[in-house]
Design a protein around this motif. Structure first.
Motif, PDB file in Angstrom:
ATOM      1  N   GLU A 445       0.834  -1.194   0.000  1.00 37.45           N
ATOM      2  CA  GLU A 445       0.000   0.000   0.000  1.00 37.45           C
ATOM      3  C   GLU A 445       0.869   1.244   0.000  1.00 37.45           C
ATOM      4  O   GLU A 445       1.993   1.244   0.526  1.00 37.45           O
ATOM      5  CB  GLU A 445      -0.913   0.016   1.242  1.00 37.45           C
ATOM      6  N   LEU A 446       0.335   2.320  -0.567  1.00 35.55           N
ATOM      7  CA  LEU A 446       1.035   3.595  -0.629  1.00 35.55           C
ATOM      8  C   LEU A 446       0.167   4.653   0.039  1.00 35.55           C
ATOM      9  O   LEU A 446      -1.028   4.767  -0.245  1.00 35.55           O
ATOM     10  CB  LEU A 446       1.330   3.971  -2.085  1.00 35.55           C
ATOM     11  N   ASN A 447       0.768   5.426   0.959  1.00 33.65           N
ATOM     12  CA  ASN A 447       0.042   6.476   1.677  1.00 33.65           C
ATOM     13  C   ASN A 447       0.775   7.807   1.554  1.00 33.65           C
ATOM     14  O   ASN A 447       1.996   7.879   1.810  1.00 33.65           O
ATOM     15  CB  ASN A 447      -0.107   6.118   3.159  1.00 33.65           C
ATOM     16  N   GLU A 448       0.045   8.846   1.152  1.00 36.69           N
ATOM     17  CA  GLU A 448       0.608  10.196   1.054  1.00 36.69           C
ATOM     18  C   GLU A 448       0.294  10.948   2.341  1.00 36.69           C
ATOM     19  O   GLU A 448      -0.865  11.183   2.676  1.00 36.69           O
ATOM     20  CB  GLU A 448       0.015  10.933  -0.142  1.00 36.69           C
ATOM     21  N   LEU A 449       1.342  11.348   3.064  1.00 33.31           N
ATOM     22  CA  LEU A 449       1.200  12.125   4.283  1.00 33.31           C
ATOM     23  C   LEU A 449       1.583  13.577   4.003  1.00 33.31           C
ATOM     24  O   LEU A 449       1.961  13.933   2.886  1.00 33.31           O
ATOM     25  CB  LEU A 449       2.074  11.528   5.388  1.00 33.31           C
ATOM     26  N   GLU A 450       1.529  14.417   5.019  1.00 34.50           N
ATOM     27  CA  GLU A 450       1.796  15.838   4.798  1.00 34.50           C
ATOM     28  C   GLU A 450       3.252  16.091   4.424  1.00 34.50           C
ATOM     29  O   GLU A 450       3.549  16.943   3.590  1.00 34.50           O
ATOM     30  CB  GLU A 450       1.436  16.638   6.061  1.00 34.50           C
ATOM     31  N   THR A 451       4.153  15.391   5.067  1.00 32.92           N
ATOM     32  CA  THR A 451       5.577  15.667   4.856  1.00 32.92           C
ATOM     33  C   THR A 451       6.313  14.557   4.126  1.00 32.92           C
ATOM     34  O   THR A 451       7.453  14.752   3.704  1.00 32.92           O
ATOM     35  CB  THR A 451       6.278  15.896   6.207  1.00 32.92           C
ATOM     36  N   ASN A 452       5.725  13.405   3.968  1.00 29.02           N
ATOM     37  CA  ASN A 452       6.429  12.315   3.283  1.00 29.02           C
ATOM     38  C   ASN A 452       5.425  11.304   2.747  1.00 29.02           C
ATOM     39  O   ASN A 452       4.212  11.470   2.879  1.00 29.02           O
ATOM     40  CB  ASN A 452       7.444  11.633   4.218  1.00 29.02           C
ATOM     41  N   ILE A 453       5.957  10.273   2.150  1.00 25.01           N
ATOM     42  CA  ILE A 453       5.155   9.196   1.569  1.00 25.01           C
ATOM     43  C   ILE A 453       5.631   7.872   2.172  1.00 25.01           C
ATOM     44  O   ILE A 453       6.844   7.652   2.317  1.00 25.01           O
ATOM     45  CB  ILE A 453       5.307   9.164   0.035  1.00 25.01           C
ATOM     46  N   THR A 454       4.727   7.015   2.537  1.00 24.53           N
ATOM     47  CA  THR A 454       5.107   5.703   3.064  1.00 24.53           C
ATOM     48  C   THR A 454       4.616   4.605   2.131  1.00 24.53           C
ATOM     49  O   THR A 454       3.534   4.702   1.548  1.00 24.53           O
ATOM     50  CB  THR A 454       4.516   5.467   4.469  1.00 24.53           C
ATOM     51  N   ILE A 455       5.438   3.574   1.991  1.00 28.35           N
ATOM     52  CA  ILE A 455       5.078   2.387   1.215  1.00 28.35           C
ATOM     53  C   ILE A 455       5.114   1.197   2.162  1.00 28.35           C
ATOM     54  O   ILE A 455       6.146   0.926   2.794  1.00 28.35           O
ATOM     55  CB  ILE A 455       6.045   2.173   0.041  1.00 28.35           C
ATOM     56  N   THR A 456       4.014   0.489   2.290  1.00 24.93           N
ATOM     57  CA  THR A 456       3.908  -0.645   3.202  1.00 24.93           C
ATOM     58  C   THR A 456       3.896  -1.942   2.407  1.00 24.93           C
ATOM     59  O   THR A 456       3.121  -2.104   1.455  1.00 24.93           O
ATOM     60  CB  THR A 456       2.622  -0.546   4.042  1.00 24.93           C
ATOM     61  N   LEU A 457       4.790  -2.882   2.802  1.00 25.01           N
ATOM     62  CA  LEU A 457       4.899  -4.179   2.134  1.00 25.01           C
ATOM     63  C   LEU A 457       4.620  -5.288   3.127  1.00 25.01           C
ATOM     64  O   LEU A 457       4.846  -5.125   4.335  1.00 25.01           O
ATOM     65  CB  LEU A 457       6.305  -4.349   1.531  1.00 25.01           C
ATOM     66  N   PRO A 458       4.161  -6.459   2.678  1.00 24.44           N
ATOM     67  CA  PRO A 458       3.887  -7.570   3.603  1.00 24.44           C
ATOM     68  C   PRO A 458       5.174  -8.105   4.216  1.00 24.44           C
ATOM     69  O   PRO A 458       6.254  -8.053   3.613  1.00 24.44           O
ATOM     70  CB  PRO A 458       3.217  -8.620   2.706  1.00 24.44           C
ATOM     71  N   GLN A 459       5.078  -8.635   5.423  1.00 26.53           N
ATOM     72  CA  GLN A 459       6.259  -9.113   6.144  1.00 26.53           C
ATOM     73  C   GLN A 459       6.893 -10.334   5.480  1.00 26.53           C
ATOM     74  O   GLN A 459       8.044 -10.659   5.750  1.00 26.53           O
ATOM     75  CB  GLN A 459       5.875  -9.429   7.591  1.00 26.53           C
ATOM     76  N   THR A 460       6.161 -10.993   4.601  1.00 26.88           N
ATOM     77  CA  THR A 460       6.720 -12.171   3.924  1.00 26.88           C
ATOM     78  C   THR A 460       7.935 -11.830   3.087  1.00 26.88           C
ATOM     79  O   THR A 460       8.742 -12.711   2.761  1.00 26.88           O
ATOM     80  CB  THR A 460       5.648 -12.822   3.025  1.00 26.88           C
ATOM     81  N   ILE A 461       8.088 -10.550   2.737  1.00 24.28           N
ATOM     82  CA  ILE A 461       9.239 -10.152   1.925  1.00 24.28           C
ATOM     83  C   ILE A 461      10.548 -10.362   2.682  1.00 24.28           C
ATOM     84  O   ILE A 461      11.615 -10.494   2.089  1.00 24.28           O
ATOM     85  CB  ILE A 461       9.096  -8.681   1.472  1.00 24.28           C
ATOM     86  N   LEU A 462      10.479 -10.404   4.028  1.00 18.20           N
ATOM     87  CA  LEU A 462      11.687 -10.615   4.832  1.00 18.20           C
ATOM     88  C   LEU A 462      12.306 -11.979   4.594  1.00 18.20           C
ATOM     89  O   LEU A 462      13.502 -12.178   4.809  1.00 18.20           O
ATOM     90  CB  LEU A 462      11.358 -10.454   6.318  1.00 18.20           C
TER      91      LEU A 462
END
Length: 557
Positions: A445-462
């Motif tokens: 998932e991708l979230n646009e915040l006021e000062t930055n952008i976060t990209i969230t990936l599933p923990q299986t990628i570890l």
């Protein structure tokens, strides 16, 4: 625990491979293959021969050495001493180069422990068993090996590439696919050093390296190149002697340590080199020339103390000794290190990383590939059309990437052997679909915040083996590739290199130290680069240094 092959008394067509070393990282290559009643060793690059010495009898009926690099040959002398009657076969040139692996033994004759095989001719070594050598590129004398075992029903074939390159290098022509097309071996054992990575054309790699060396010299730096004793160093020396940027330049090139001894051995092999190299050697020496610039000389103890007094290039297989003994102290130095994976010390070697952390010398990495990239590797596979493929010689990640290619998964039976585990190679007309590889794409998932952008990936990628390298420092670099955003992890080596780079360019007349450099652009209206984005290391004729009282241009970015 080593799994030894089962008895083949009632199985005349048995094929299997027992790896003692598969070339992961610093691990050498040593593969025991069985064809019917015969066992053979393909290379012996082991540091520890205990797994081979356990039985009371030799571990094979014969040994085949693909080429003279240590990770394929370093264990041959100890093996010969343990089993003097065990035949060891190689090409004539490899036989001449092998003694470079044991300089402490003094002069060695090829016939003392190695038997020579001709190029392109099928030679019967045992009843119903023949061997044929093909030029593999990569290194003078390097051979791809075809083993054929004939039964009343059919001929069984195993093809081992050793290390190979389809591209022509300076001192050796590449492996010719034409002579192998349609060979259709039952088993192909192939190296996968670079995985699926694609490289620029070989000549582009050479051009880039020569340009970088020339830039360093132009800015008043001396250049030191850590190289293995055999192969890469001689390639670079040939380039420096023949490239137009250095022809006639008043410059000293010094060669240190075992690299110099390998150059001497190369001079005895001139008739085996490409015609272009032989013609070059008719007009000027390939190595050791003080008459024609750039001068190429062996670094002697007397001359070490003068290193750096004038612009020079140094090639050595022991850069730590040169630095620790104070021979790289005069002048400013740049160290150019071959990018991993490569033979010898690379930019990822623990000793090089430790060295760079403890010293102020600036370092950069360069690519001068001695192996085929992913595109050429798959090209060779499709021309050979084997049934079984065993991938060796490369990091587990790179080899896994190759076995994950759908174009290979759908056509061949793929294997990733590991040391000590027997690989059975059953043959038949029915194709067995290999197991599907682990997923290589992840939804997030991708979230646009006021000062930055976060990209969230599933923990299986570890669990993906790539993650450890991607998350090395916790820093990433993002860039657009068309409409796709590509994320890349920044390694500790890159951070260290950037730190060294800033330290170097602060002392140079370059854009970074020019008063008109702001916001990564040139603002000097008299410059042809006015208004354009420029690199910090760039330079133009209207350079003006930053005044002492002005802020550093680094802070003005």
């Amino acid at each position: 625990m080593i799994q030894h092959p089962p008895s083949t008394e009632h199985s005349p067509t048995h094929l299997s491979c027992l790896p003692y070393g598969v070339g992961h990282g610093q691990e050498g290559v040593c593969l025991q293959v069985q064809m019917g009643p015969y066992r053979f060793l393909l290379d012996c690059g082991l540091n520890n021969l205990d797994p081979l010495l356990t039985p009371s009898q030799p571990p094979a009926d014969a040994v085949f050495c693909s080429h003279a690099h240590p990770d394929h040959a370093r264990g041959l002398m100890a093996l010969h001493q343990a089993f003097p009657k065990l035949p060891i076969y190689a090409s004539e040139v490899t036989g001449q180069l092998l003694p470079l692996n044991w300089p402490e033994k003094g002069p060695l004759k090829t016939e003392d422990f190695c038997q020579v095989l001709p190029w392109g001719t099928s030679v019967e070594l045992f009843k119903n068993l023949t061997v044929q050598l093909f030029r593999a590129g990569h290194l003078p004398g390097a051979a791809a090996i075809l083993l054929s075992y004939q039964t009343p029903q059919r001929i069984y074939k195993l093809f081992y590439t050793g290390d190979f390159s389809l591209s022509n290098l300076q001192l050796v022509e590449g492996l010719s696919v034409e002579g192998l097309r349609g060979l259709s071996p039952d088993v192909l054992i192939i190296e996968g050093t670079y995985g699926t990575t694609r490289h620029p054309h070989r000549r582009q790699q050479e051009k880039h390296l020569m340009q970088r060396i020339n830039e360093c010299l132009t800015r008043g730096y001396r250049v030191v190149l850590p190289v293995p004793r055999l192969g890469l160093g001689q390639e670079i020396l040939k380039l420096l002697r023949s490239h137009h940027q250095f022809t006639g330049q008043d410059l000293d090139i010094w060669v240190d340590g075992q690299v110099a001894n390998a150059c001497d051995r190369y001079l005895d092999l001139l008739p085996e080199f490409p015609l272009s190299v032989q013609n070059f050697a008719k007009h000027q020496p390939l190595f050791w020339d003080e008459r024609i610039c750039p001068r190429l000389r062996r670094l002697t103890p007397q001359q070490r103390g003068k290193l750096g007094e004038t612009p020079c290039i140094v090639l050595t297989d022991d850069v730590m000794a040169l630095y620790d003994e104070g021979y790289l102290m005069l002048g400013s130095w740049v160290m150019l290190i071959p990018a991993a994976p490569n033979e010898g010390q690379t930019d990822e070697s623990p000793e090089i990383v430790t060295f760079m952390q403890g010293h102020s010398i600036h370092s950069e990495s360069y690519l001068l590939a001695e192996h085929s990239d992913g595109r050429n590797t798959t090209q060779l596979i499709h021309n050979l059309r084997p049934q079984h493929i065993l991938f060796v010689h490369g990091s587990p990640i790179n080899l896994t990437d190759l076995t994950s290619l759908e174009e290979l998964q759908n056509r061949y039976q793929l294997h990733l052997p590991s040391a000590g585990k027997l690989v059975e190679l059953p043959l038949g007309d029915k194709f067995i679909q290999p197991a599907a590889p682990s997923p290589s794409s992840y939804e997030g998932e991708l979230n646009e915040l006021e000062t930055n952008i976060t990209i969230t990936l599933p923990q299986t990628i570890l669990k993906d083996p790539h993650w450890r390298y991607f998350a090395d420092t916790g820093l990433i670099e993002a860039r657009w590739q068309g409409d796709e955003l590509v994320l890349r992890g920044v390694s500790q080596r890159e951070l260290l290199s950037q730190s060294n780079s800033n330290r170097v360019v602060n002392d140079l007349d370059c854009c970074l130290t020019c008063r008109h450099y702001r916001g990564q652009k040139c603002w000097n209206s008299q410059s042809p680069l006015y208004g354009f984005k420029v690199t910090p290391e760039g330079f133009c004729p209207v350079f003006e240094p930053v005044d002492q009282e002005e802020d550093s241009p680094i802070n003005n970015e």
